[in-house]
Design an enzyme around this catalytic site. Sequence first.
Site, PDB file in Angstrom:
ATOM      1  N   ASP A  32      47.142  83.995   8.841  1.00 46.12           N
ATOM      2  CA  ASP A  32      47.972  83.938  10.026  1.00 46.12           C
ATOM      3  C   ASP A  32      47.528  84.979  11.055  1.00 46.12           C
ATOM      4  O   ASP A  32      48.322  85.409  11.881  1.00 46.12           O
ATOM      5  CB  ASP A  32      49.425  84.249   9.595  1.00 46.12           C
ATOM      6  CG  ASP A  32      50.421  83.403  10.325  1.00 46.12           C
ATOM      7  OD1 ASP A  32      49.989  82.503  11.037  1.00 46.12           O
ATOM      8  OD2 ASP A  32      51.628  83.672  10.178  1.00 46.12           O
ATOM      9  N   CYS A  86      64.210  75.256  17.039  1.00 44.28           N
ATOM     10  CA  CYS A  86      63.980  75.608  15.626  1.00 44.28           C
ATOM     11  C   CYS A  86      64.567  76.995  15.337  1.00 44.28           C
ATOM     12  O   CYS A  86      64.204  77.984  15.992  1.00 44.28           O
ATOM     13  CB  CYS A  86      62.471  75.590  15.360  1.00 44.28           C
ATOM     14  SG  CYS A  86      62.020  76.239  13.745  1.00 44.28           S
ATOM     15  N   CYS A 131      64.823  79.927   8.582  1.00 42.69           N
ATOM     16  CA  CYS A 131      65.633  78.759   8.219  1.00 42.69           C
ATOM     17  C   CYS A 131      64.825  77.922   7.229  1.00 42.69           C
ATOM     18  O   CYS A 131      63.630  77.731   7.419  1.00 42.69           O
ATOM     19  CB  CYS A 131      65.921  77.941   9.478  1.00 42.69           C
ATOM     20  SG  CYS A 131      66.773  76.375   9.164  1.00 42.69           S
ATOM     21  N   CYS A 144      64.905  72.325   6.427  1.00 44.17           N
ATOM     22  CA  CYS A 144      64.022  71.166   6.189  1.00 44.17           C
ATOM     23  C   CYS A 144      63.385  71.246   4.802  1.00 44.17           C
ATOM     24  O   CYS A 144      63.227  70.230   4.127  1.00 44.17           O
ATOM     25  CB  CYS A 144      62.977  71.027   7.293  1.00 44.17           C
ATOM     26  SG  CYS A 144      61.770  72.360   7.400  1.00 44.17           S
ATOM     27  N   CYS A 156      63.984  68.606   1.429  1.00 44.69           N
ATOM     28  CA  CYS A 156      62.807  67.782   1.099  1.00 44.69           C
ATOM     29  C   CYS A 156      62.756  67.447  -0.394  1.00 44.69           C
ATOM     30  O   CYS A 156      62.743  68.350  -1.242  1.00 44.69           O
ATOM     31  CB  CYS A 156      61.542  68.539   1.510  1.00 44.69           C
ATOM     32  SG  CYS A 156      60.046  67.601   1.156  1.00 44.69           S
TER      33      CYS A 156
HETATM   34  S1  SF4 Z   1      59.222  64.079   2.236  1.00 48.22           S
HETATM   35 FE1  SF4 Z   1      60.978  63.602   3.549  1.00 48.22          FE
HETATM   36  S2  SF4 Z   1      62.105  65.557   3.767  1.00 48.22           S
HETATM   37 FE2  SF4 Z   1      60.027  66.054   2.989  1.00 48.22          FE
HETATM   38  S3  SF4 Z   1      58.820  66.497   4.842  1.00 48.22           S
HETATM   39 FE3  SF4 Z   1      58.509  64.321   4.362  1.00 48.22          FE
HETATM   40  S4  SF4 Z   1      60.071  63.247   5.602  1.00 48.22           S
HETATM   41 FE4  SF4 Z   1      60.659  65.417   5.507  1.00 48.22          FE
END
Ligand code: SF4
Length: 315
Positions: free
Chosen positions: A127, A208, A234, A237, A241
């Site tokens: 990074d 975001c 955060c 997401c 997943c």
């Molecule tokens: S698998 Fe589903 S929740 Fe995970 S990054 Fe892809 S679209 Fe998003």
Amino acid sequence: MNTEQLDSIMRSSGAVAWGVATAESVDSEAWERRERWISDGNNARMDYLDRYPDVRRDPRNLLEEARSVIVAAYSYYPSRRQPADAPQFAWYAYGRDYHEVVRARLERVASRLDEVYDGARFRICVDTAPLMERYWAVKAGVGFVGRNAQLIVPGHGSACFLGEIVTTIPLPASTPSEGACPDGCDLCIRACPGGAISRECTVDARRCLSYLTIEHRGAFTDGMPQLGRRIYGCDACQSACPLNRGISPTDIPEFLPSEALMSLTDSDIATLTPERFSSIFSHSAVKRAKLAGLLRNLSALTPRSAAGPPSEDKI
Ligand code: SF4
């Protein structure tokens, strides 16, 4: 050095996945997508993302005569979480600053390579250089970019730090990843508190909470997404997943949760002195937000009594 020997070196550095891409110009489709993302203002005030385009476009402008980009992924997937009513820190900040940890590990890799390849040169990036690291990670077969714009390493999910070694050694290139999110999945899009994720795998930093709580300087303005209990970063997401379920937590000792951070309460943060901030966070990625940033975020948190569980836990 053959691939098995390199694999042994990379695995012993703690990488859960690694691969090699040929050092060459970024392809035009990826470059144009990135240029569009910037020109649409999605980088918010991260102007540095628009600097050094020649290096970003071609790693040979970072290291003359570079032949290969070695990409490695190091899991930080946590074995446990903070209490739901605590001020929430991003998982990646639970342990020591990845810049230091991943760099030290890649330096050891480079010195092993240096013993074998006389005269080879290396540039280690964590990074810290204008490289399109997820692009190179896909090229090197390390993973694919999910709809939430995170790199997803099959079997290890998205909670992985990336580091690269650009080198003059001509290593055999890995097969690029052809992975993709499951058809129809949009859990991350629905989970994002700021509505920052588009169906085209882009994230608008202006919406975001990771950007807003860490990179954004100055006061919060009306219309910005609510922080809830998120004081630094955060994981909405990532928490939503399905590819982050049932995976093993990190076994890198430096990324194990810091007790001092995990036990922080609102009132502990409200009364932090600069000395105490420094003693807790001097080797933590949290220092990037500075004490002033944490205090600003604290004042925007939903009070504990009104919060309930973080929104990702409701999904
Ligand atoms: S698998 Fe589903 S929740 Fe995970 S990054 Fe892809 S679209 Fe998003």
